[in-house]
Write an enzyme that holds these catalytic residues in place. Structure first.
Site, PDB file in Angstrom:
ATOM      1  N   HIS A   1       0.463  -1.050  -0.121  1.00 38.78           N
ATOM      2  CA  HIS A   1      -0.276   0.218  -0.062  1.00 38.78           C
ATOM      3  C   HIS A   1       0.786   1.275   0.332  1.00 38.78           C
ATOM      4  CE1 HIS A   1      -3.267   2.640   1.882  1.00 38.78           C
ATOM      5  NE2 HIS A   1      -4.132   2.325   1.421  1.00 38.78           N
TER       6      HIS A   1
ATOM      7  N   ASP B   1       3.576  -4.011   8.000  1.00 37.09           N
ATOM      8  CA  ASP B   1       1.556  -3.887   7.677  1.00 37.09           C
ATOM      9  C   ASP B   1       0.750  -4.657   8.094  1.00 37.09           C
ATOM     10  OD1 ASP B   1      -0.005  -2.300   6.921  1.00 37.09           O
ATOM     11  OD2 ASP B   1       0.682  -1.529   4.992  1.00 37.09           O
TER      12      ASP B   1
ATOM     13  N   GLN C   1      -3.929  -5.340   6.746  1.00 37.65           N
ATOM     14  CA  GLN C   1      -5.084  -6.006   6.359  1.00 37.65           C
ATOM     15  C   GLN C   1      -5.084  -7.868   6.635  1.00 37.65           C
ATOM     16  OE1 GLN C   1      -7.717  -5.211   3.999  1.00 37.65           O
ATOM     17  NE2 GLN C   1      -7.228  -3.665   3.698  1.00 37.65           N
TER      18      GLN C   1
ATOM     19  N   LYS D   1     -10.308  -1.077  10.629  1.00 43.63           N
ATOM     20  CA  LYS D   1     -10.398  -1.977   9.606  1.00 43.63           C
ATOM     21  C   LYS D   1     -10.607  -3.093  10.243  1.00 43.63           C
ATOM     22  CE  LYS D   1      -7.301  -0.153   6.359  1.00 43.63           C
ATOM     23  NZ  LYS D   1      -8.093  -0.004   4.951  1.00 43.63           N
TER      24      LYS D   1
ATOM     25  N   CYS E   1      -4.386   2.679  -3.389  1.00 41.44           N
ATOM     26  CA  CYS E   1      -3.826   2.899  -2.796  1.00 41.44           C
ATOM     27  C   CYS E   1      -1.883   1.875  -2.894  1.00 41.44           C
ATOM     28  CB  CYS E   1      -3.531   3.530  -1.524  1.00 41.44           C
ATOM     29  SG  CYS E   1      -5.077   4.645  -0.710  1.00 41.44           S
TER      30      CYS E   1
HETATM   31  N1  PLP Z   1      -1.891  -0.484   4.526  1.00 36.42           N
HETATM   32  C1  PLP Z   1      -2.541  -2.094   3.969  1.00 36.42           C
HETATM   33  C2  PLP Z   1      -1.844  -2.854   3.511  1.00 36.42           C
HETATM   34  C3  PLP Z   1      -4.238  -1.175   3.931  1.00 36.42           C
HETATM   35  O1  PLP Z   1      -5.003  -1.673   3.582  1.00 36.42           O
HETATM   36  C4  PLP Z   1      -4.239   0.308   4.460  1.00 36.42           C
HETATM   37  C5  PLP Z   1      -5.644   0.795   4.496  1.00 36.42           C
HETATM   38  O2  PLP Z   1      -5.762  -0.014   3.643  1.00 36.42           O
HETATM   39  C6  PLP Z   1      -3.212   0.974   4.968  1.00 36.42           C
HETATM   40  C7  PLP Z   1      -1.444   0.663   4.979  1.00 36.42           C
HETATM   41  C8  PLP Z   1      -3.271   2.686   5.569  1.00 36.42           C
HETATM   42  O3  PLP Z   1      -4.529   2.716   6.273  1.00 36.42           O
HETATM   43  P1  PLP Z   1      -4.934   3.423   7.286  1.00 36.42           P
HETATM   44  O4  PLP Z   1      -6.041   4.494   6.250  1.00 36.42           O
HETATM   45  O5  PLP Z   1      -6.231   3.013   8.475  1.00 36.42           O
HETATM   46  O6  PLP Z   1      -3.686   4.065   7.466  1.00 36.42           O
END
Ligand code: PLP
Length: 417
Positions: A134, A211, A214, A237, A375
Site C-alpha cells: 500500500h 503492515d 489487512q 479495519k 493505493c
Molecule cells: N496498509 C494496508 C495494507 C492497507 O490496506 C491500508 C488501508 O487500506 C493502509 C496500510 C492504510 O491504512 P490507514 O488508511 O488506516 O492508515
C-alpha cells in the site's frame, strides 16, 4: 499447500446471522436496495457494542487523561491505560509499553520512519519493501530516503500475485537498513509468509516492520512468536472507530527512539534552554489523543475476540472460495492473481469496462465494492492495469452477499462487457 479454493472440512462454525444482527447499518438500504457491503478492506462497519461503548464513554466517563486529579479524569485515564493493555494482549506483546496509539496504520509507519530509521539513514542505504505494498508502506520510506541519498527497493511479485520470497531474500544485503512488508495484500488478498520473512531479515540483522492493516481482522497475531520488530494496524479495519491506530514496537527499539512530534504529554522537563523527554510509550503520543476512540478500540477487540479466530477464518475462507468460484465463472471477468493463500479481498477487471463503471453499476443494485488503484499503483502497474474493482469481506458477509455480487456482475458484464 493450500489451493486457491480454500475450504476447511471441519472447523468451528460462526453464527453469521447473529453476527449480522450486531451491525445496525447492515439493515439499512443503500441506493434504495438492501445493502450488500463488500468494502470492509477499505473500512469495516461497526457493531452496536462499539458504537455504544464510544457514546457511553462520552456520556458518562469523558475527561482528558493523565492530567487531572479528579475522579472523572482518573476514570478516563484508567480506561485509556486499560485499552493499551487490551491491545498488548491482542498482539501477544510482552509489555504494555510496547503499544503506541496513533491515528492509523499510516501514522504508525511514519512514526517508525521518522523516529527509528531517519536518524540512522545514510547515502547508499536501502529500505526493502515489496511490489504489493500500500502507498502507506512506500511513501514514508521514500520521503526519508530522499533526504539522505538512500533508496527504496521493492521485491517482485509473481504472476500469481505471490511475493517472490527467494528474490526478497537475495535483496537483503549489507545496505539494507529496514524491511517493511504487508502481511496481507489489500488488493490481491495474498497472505505473505511473515514468519519466514522476519527470520530471513533477522539472519542479516535487518529489522522488520509488518503492515498488519489487512491481517489482524482475519488472522491470529502473536508478535513475540513471530519475533516482529514493528507492527502497524488501524482500529477502523477491525470493527473499531476511525481515527485510532496502533504501533507495536519492541521495547529495545522504542527506548532508543526520539519523539517525532513535539508537544504536551511527551516531556519530562521543559525549559527554553533544554527539554527532556518522558518514558515510552508516552514519548510518542504528543497532544490529546482520541480518548473515546481508544476506548472504542478496546470494545472492538473485546467484541471481536468473543469469536473463535478459527471459526472466523473458516467462514471467511468459505466466502473466498465461493466468491472466487462465482467470479471466475463470469464470462470476460478476470480475477487478479491466484495466490495459494489469500484472505479478505478479491480484485478483478473486465476488458472494455472501466472499473469505476463497474463500481457505479453495482451501487445501483445496493452493492458496495471499491474501484480504483486501492493505493497500490505499483502493484497494478506490475499487472499492466491502472486500477481494478475489489470486493472485500468482513466477518458479517454471507453467501447471499457473494451471490448478489455474482448475479449483478453477470448482468453488467453480459450487457456492457
Ligand atoms: N496498509 C494496508 C495494507 C492497507 O490496506 C491500508 C488501508 O487500506 C493502509 C496500510 C492504510 O491504512 P490507514 O488508511 O488506516 O492508515
Amino acid at each position: 499447500m493450500r489451493t486457491d479454493v480454500q475450504e476447511r472440512v471441519s472447523a468451528p462454525s460462526l453464527d453469521v446471522d447473529a453476527v449480522r444482527a450486531a451491525f445496525p447499518i447492515l439493515a439499512e438500504p443503500m441506493s434504495g436496495r438492501p445493502m450488500v457491503f463488500l468494502d470492509s478492506g477499505a473500512s469495516a462497519q461497526k457493531p452496536e457494542a462499539v458504537i455504544r461503548a464510544q457514546a457511553e464513554f462520552y456520556r458518562h466517563d469523558y475527561a482528558n487523561i493523565h492530567r487531572g486529579v479528579y475522579d472523572l479524569s482518573q476514570r478516563a485515564s484508567d480506561a485509556f491505560d486499560g485499552a493499551r493493555r487490551k491491545v498488548q494482549g491482542f498482539l501477544g506483546a510482552a509489555d504494555w509499553r510496547e503499544v503506541v496509539f496513533t491515528r492509523n496504520t499510516t501514522e504508525s509507519i511514519n512514526l517508525v520512519a521518522w523516529s527509528f530509521l531517519e536518524p540512522k539513514l545514510q547515502a547508499g542505504d536501502e529500505i526493502l519493501v515489496t511490489t504489493m505494498e500500500h502507498h502507506s508502506n512506500i511513501v514514508p520510506w521514500q520521503i526519508i530516503a530522499a533526504r539522505h541519498g538512500a533508496k527504496v527497493v521493492a521485491a517482485p511479485v509473481s504472476d500469481a500475485g505471490e511475493l517472490d520470497t527467494a528474490a526478497l531474500r537475495a535483496m537483503i544485503g549489507p545496505r539494507t537498513r529496514m524491511l517493511a512488508c504487508s502481511w496481507v495484500s489489500n488488493v490481491l488478498g495474498t497472505v505473505n509468509p511473515i514468519g519466514e520473512i522476519v527470520a530471513a531479515a533477522h539472519a542479516q540483522g535487518v529489522p522488520v516492520l509488518v503492515d498488519a492493516a489487512q491481517s489482524v481482522q482475519h488472522l491470529p497475531v502473536d508478535v513475540q512468536a513471530l519475533d516482529i520488530d514493528f507492527l502497524a494496524f488501524s482500529a477502523h479495519k477491525i470493527y473499531g472507530p476511525s481515527g485510532v491506530g496502533v504501533l507495536y514496537a519492541r521495547r529495545e527499539h522504542l527506548e532508543g527512539m526520539q519523539p517525532w512530534q513535539g508537544g504536551g504529554g511527551i516531556v519530562d522537563r521543559v525549559s527554553f534552554e533544554e527539554t527532556t523527554y518522558g518514558e515510552i510509550p508516552f514519548r510518542f503520543e504528543a497532544g490529546t489523543p482520541d480518548i473515546a476512540g481508544v476506548h472504542a478500540l478496546a470494545a472492538a477487540l473485546d467484541w471481536f475476540r468473543q469469536f473463535d479466530i478459527e471459526a472466523v477464518q473458516a467462514h471467511e475462507d468459505h466466502l473466498m472460495a465461493i466468491g472466487l468460484r462465482a467470479l471466475q465463472q463470469v464470462p470476460g471477468l478476470n480475477v487478479l492473481g491466484a495466490p495459494a493463500h489469500r484472505t479478505g479481498a478479491i480484485s478483478f477487471w473486465v476488458d472494455g469496462l472501466h472499473h469505476q463503471d463497474i463500481g457505479a453499476m453495482l451501487d445501483l443494485d445496493g452493492i458496495a465494492i471499491r474501484s480504483g488503484h486501492h493505493c497500490a499503483q505499483p502493484l497494478h502497474r506490475r499487472f499492466g492495469l491502472e486500477g481494478s474493482a475489489r470486493a472485500s469481506f468482513g466477518i458479517y458477509n454471507n453467501e447471499a452477499d457473494v451471490e448478489a455480487l455474482a448475479k449483478s456482475l453477470r448482468y453488467i458484464v453480459g450487457k456492457y462487457g
